[in-house]
Design a protein around this motif. Sequence first.
Motif, mmCIF file in Angstrom:
data_model
loop_
_atom_site.group_PDB
_atom_site.id
_atom_site.type_symbol
_atom_site.label_atom_id
_atom_site.label_comp_id
_atom_site.label_asym_id
_atom_site.label_seq_id
_atom_site.Cartn_x
_atom_site.Cartn_y
_atom_site.Cartn_z
ATOM 1 N N CYS A 16 -60.001 0.236 28.433
ATOM 2 C CA CYS A 16 -59.606 -0.287 29.722
ATOM 3 C C CYS A 16 -57.756 0.187 29.957
ATOM 4 N N ARG A 63 -64.782 -3.222 29.774
ATOM 5 C CA ARG A 63 -64.872 -4.453 30.436
ATOM 6 C C ARG A 63 -66.330 -5.164 30.201
ATOM 7 N N GLU A 71 -67.362 -8.679 28.814
ATOM 8 C CA GLU A 71 -68.160 -9.681 29.574
ATOM 9 C C GLU A 71 -69.256 -10.030 28.660
ATOM 10 N N LEU A 83 -55.669 -7.640 30.828
ATOM 11 C CA LEU A 83 -56.205 -6.249 31.321
ATOM 12 C C LEU A 83 -55.619 -5.854 32.961
ATOM 13 N N PRO A 102 -59.259 -3.647 37.728
ATOM 14 C CA PRO A 102 -60.233 -2.699 37.794
ATOM 15 C C PRO A 102 -59.963 -1.768 38.716
#
Length: 192
Positions: free
Chosen positions: A142, A83, A87, A186, A189
Amino acid sequence: MAARGGYAKGRARKEQILTEAVRLFAASGYRAASLRELAQRCELSLPGLLHHVGGKEQLLLAVLERRDADDAAEAGLAERTGRERFEALLQVVARNRARRGIVELYSVLSAEATAPDHPAHAFFVRRYARLVDELAGAFTDCGHPRPRSAARRLVAVMDGLQVQWLLDPDGVDMVAEVRRHLDAELPPPAPG
């Protein structure tokens, strides 16, 4: 010692040329950019400029490689995985909003370079292969079930958004759209 000093001066001069070439290509585009103007900006004669860069095609490739290296360094792409890499990629997308000329140059050249005899063909083939590999690694980190496919889609989304943004800069928010795409691709998280 004189050889080392000369080598360092040559490297510094080449860096100056690349910096000015990025600015010139960003402002004027590759086709309209004049090597004479670049030589003047660098306080060189045209033969002196050509001594350092070879020709306009070689300069173009050096500018493309420099832009990618600068983006990667500024966003810290090499140090990030999963991740965090996405970013960092969003930082590059945000940075591109202030570099219309470079975005336009990349968009036009990537399309033109599909011709095998284009001077940037091999560059873009390598660039897309490397980018897909790197993004597939981040998707793997991920837990994405099809990381390579997800990487190709992300590249397609980013490239397509750049063209749409070039056509309608006030109506297309590249950062928001890439973020939405990533959020859809994705898994959420892990807590904690």
